[in-house]
Design an enzyme around this catalytic site. Structure first.
Site, PDB file in Angstrom:
ATOM      1  N   GLU A   1      49.136  46.627   0.654  1.00  0.00           N
ATOM      2  CA  GLU A   1      48.040  46.337   1.573  1.00  0.00           C
ATOM      3  C   GLU A   1      47.044  47.481   1.544  1.00  0.00           C
ATOM      4  OE1 GLU A   1      48.419  44.324   5.580  1.00  0.00           O
ATOM      5  OE2 GLU A   1      47.994  46.383   6.168  1.00  0.00           O
TER       6      GLU A   1
ATOM      7  N   ASP B   1      56.616  42.941   9.537  1.00  0.00           N
ATOM      8  CA  ASP B   1      56.298  43.767   8.360  1.00  0.00           C
ATOM      9  C   ASP B   1      56.925  43.179   7.092  1.00  0.00           C
ATOM     10  OD1 ASP B   1      55.277  46.361   9.931  1.00  0.00           O
ATOM     11  OD2 ASP B   1      57.129  45.657  10.848  1.00  0.00           O
TER      12      ASP B   1
ATOM     13  N   ASP C   1      54.043  46.376   2.611  1.00  0.00           N
ATOM     14  CA  ASP C   1      53.239  46.473   3.824  1.00  0.00           C
ATOM     15  C   ASP C   1      53.488  47.876   4.374  1.00  0.00           C
ATOM     16  OD1 ASP C   1      51.600  45.683   5.995  1.00  0.00           O
ATOM     17  OD2 ASP C   1      53.385  45.263   7.184  1.00  0.00           O
TER      18      ASP C   1
END
Length: 191
Positions: A68, A141, A7
């Site tokens: 991501e 996160d 992330d």
């Protein structure tokens, strides 16, 4: 299948490793956050993220890296930092020949919670449940990185079949096009 989920972020870059296959219980191998100081020079922050991701790759040896996909937000500065951290993760994986998959936030949310509009609390709760953890990983996160890895494990078989079908279709089209362009090639030869 062992997947490192990333992330991306400049201040907190979530990392999580999940192992398993679609349709079977998954196992969390590790989870954490690579942190950089907000007041540090950009180049040093990116270097710290690279070193952190390299350490995770060394320790956990994933077969895939799921990152991501950066999407447009209103805050351009935030998007740039996220994109830069994302690029570092992809570079680290590419350097080692590890395939990288990009997943949008809504794809990840939909895969893990069933809704592409789920909030961070819902994602954390489902990650906790799916990986049979005692509590949601903190900060968010870290939970998001695990969600990325889960998403990839569940989506990869279907994506691989789709990619294979597309490749097969392209091959068939190329063979047909070649045959259409050279129908008389063998007639013109002499013995």
């Amino acid at each position: 299948m062992r997947v490192l989920g990333v992330d991306p972020g400049l201040t907190r870059c979530g990392v999580g490793v999940v192992e398993g296959v679609a349709g079977r219980p998954l196992t969390m191998v590790g989870v954490g956050v690579v942190r950089t100081p907000a007041d540090a020079e950009l180049g040093l922050r990116l270097l710290a993220i690279e070193q952190g991701i390299e350490a995770w790759l060394d320790e956990h040896r994933p077969e895939f890296v799921a990152v991501e996909r950066v999407f447009s937000q209103h805050n351009v500065r935030t998007v740039m930092g996220t994109a830069q951290a994302s690029a570092v993760a992809m570079l680290c994986a590419a350097r080692r020949g590890i395939p990288v998959a990009l997943h949008t936030p809504s794809e990840v949310k939909a895969a893990v919670t069933g809704s592409g509009r789920a909030d961070k609390a819902q994602v954390g709760a489902m990650v906790t449940r799916l990986l049979r953890l005692d509590a949601p990983p903190k900060p968010a996160d870290a939970a998001d990185a695990l969600a990325l890895a889960i998403c990839h494990i569940w989506r990869a078989p279907a994506q691989n079949r789709l990619q294979q079908a597309v490749a097969q279709n392209r091959l068939q089209q190329a063979v047909a096009l070649h045959a259409a362009r050279t129908p008389n090639a063998s007639k013109g030869r002499t013995a």
